[in-house]
Design a protein around this motif. Sequence first.
Motif, PDB file in Angstrom:
ATOM      1  N   GLN A   1      -3.629   4.581  -8.891  1.00  0.00           N
ATOM      2  CA  GLN A   1      -3.844   5.180  -7.802  1.00  0.00           C
ATOM      3  C   GLN A   1      -2.792   4.775  -6.522  1.00  0.00           C
ATOM      4  O   GLN A   1      -2.109   5.573  -5.854  1.00  0.00           O
ATOM      5  N   PHE A   2      -2.243   3.722  -6.598  1.00  0.00           N
ATOM      6  CA  PHE A   2      -1.389   3.252  -5.626  1.00  0.00           C
ATOM      7  C   PHE A   2       0.188   3.634  -5.931  1.00  0.00           C
ATOM      8  O   PHE A   2       0.635   4.085  -4.815  1.00  0.00           O
ATOM      9  N   GLU A   3       0.458   3.957  -7.183  1.00  0.00           N
ATOM     10  CA  GLU A   3       1.681   4.207  -7.384  1.00  0.00           C
ATOM     11  C   GLU A   3       1.625   5.912  -7.187  1.00  0.00           C
ATOM     12  O   GLU A   3       2.786   6.490  -6.646  1.00  0.00           O
ATOM     13  N   ALA A   4       0.619   6.564  -7.260  1.00  0.00           N
ATOM     14  CA  ALA A   4       0.673   7.876  -6.766  1.00  0.00           C
ATOM     15  C   ALA A   4       0.725   8.225  -5.416  1.00  0.00           C
ATOM     16  O   ALA A   4       1.242   9.069  -5.045  1.00  0.00           O
ATOM     17  N   ILE A   5      -0.325   7.465  -4.700  1.00  0.00           N
ATOM     18  CA  ILE A   5       0.111   7.502  -3.402  1.00  0.00           C
ATOM     19  C   ILE A   5       1.185   7.171  -2.762  1.00  0.00           C
ATOM     20  O   ILE A   5       1.784   8.013  -1.895  1.00  0.00           O
ATOM     21  N   THR A   6       1.879   6.102  -3.115  1.00  0.00           N
ATOM     22  CA  THR A   6       3.406   5.734  -2.894  1.00  0.00           C
ATOM     23  C   THR A   6       4.173   7.049  -3.016  1.00  0.00           C
ATOM     24  O   THR A   6       5.041   7.341  -2.234  1.00  0.00           O
TER      25      THR A   6
ATOM     26  N   THR B   1     -12.350   7.675  -9.189  1.00  0.00           N
ATOM     27  CA  THR B   1     -11.736   7.306 -10.492  1.00  0.00           C
ATOM     28  C   THR B   1     -11.878   6.008 -10.872  1.00  0.00           C
ATOM     29  O   THR B   1     -11.910   5.979 -12.178  1.00  0.00           O
ATOM     30  N   ALA B   2     -12.374   4.965 -10.256  1.00  0.00           N
ATOM     31  CA  ALA B   2     -12.878   3.706 -10.830  1.00  0.00           C
ATOM     32  C   ALA B   2     -14.218   4.028 -11.505  1.00  0.00           C
ATOM     33  O   ALA B   2     -14.259   3.182 -12.417  1.00  0.00           O
TER      34      ALA B   2
END
Length: 327
Positions: A242-247, A268-269
């Motif tokens: 999720q972090f990589e996608a948001i970034t 997602t979790a």
Amino acid sequence: IPAWRAADTIARALSSVAAQTQKPLEVIVIDDGSDDGTFGAAEACRAQMNGIRLVLIRQENKGAGAARNAGIRAAQGDWLAFLDADDVWLPTKLERSLVHADGATTLVAHDFIEVCQGREIYRDCFRHFDGCADPFTGLFLRGFIPTLTVLAKRSEVLAVGGFEESLPAAQDYDLWLKLLARPQARLVLFPEALARYTVSGTGITSQVEQRRQCSLTVLARHAGKLGRGALWPVLTRVAIIQFEAITAFRARREIPAALLCFLRTPFTALWALGRLALPDQSEKPVRLLINALHAKTGGGLTYLSALLPRLARDERIELHLVLHTSQ
């Protein structure tokens, strides 16, 4: 080398193979249904291959996974090395990789240089594995080994079925996990940047949502192999995806998409935990029931009753939201 509409870049990729200090037995280019003269551009490089046998395969467009599998089936060597048509190897890539390719090794990989909008960034893959006791768990968490850095045993790649052709992205991540899940599998990752990866606006890794979804599919397929204590790695992997996608969305100035991705994270979790609990149903949606009290005067849950199912559906969760009035 899988090649699709790569007429402008295939010669550069092949030149980097021809310049290797340790020459490969052959180089196989798979034209994946290109309509821009890619096949002819590759054929024109035959005389510049410095004695390396050039094999050209033409097929209808099936995607990078199917193209790589066609090359694997045609290959005659014991070890496979991979390169995309818009990337290049540095001259000592094969020589340095083969130093680590002994009989007990399954995968060899190294660091690389990322080229993005004229900037070069050293990507340190080695640090994710330095001191890592379990390479499968380390790879599951980060998914950080790019295809162009890998040397793999052909026999073991064939034994696990090669690249998953149904995945439009993350096929390499899925294959490395399949290989490292085998008994006695061994990964050697050494800290030298021996390839240059070019970030383009049309490449697979530029398709943020597609890659996010494919990464989650790979998570579902392999989470059950973590054994006891899988809960924390699974939730950590969800957070990383999720972090990589948001970034990536923010870097492309797609703020609404970044916000939506952030809002999806709890679902997602939940979906990932459902997959962990029911590993044999990885292709089915997770069913979730929310039983809630809804006061007559409050409109918040009324709004959520419309929003939540949409967010959940995007994350492959079948959400049943039951609201009760205060009476």
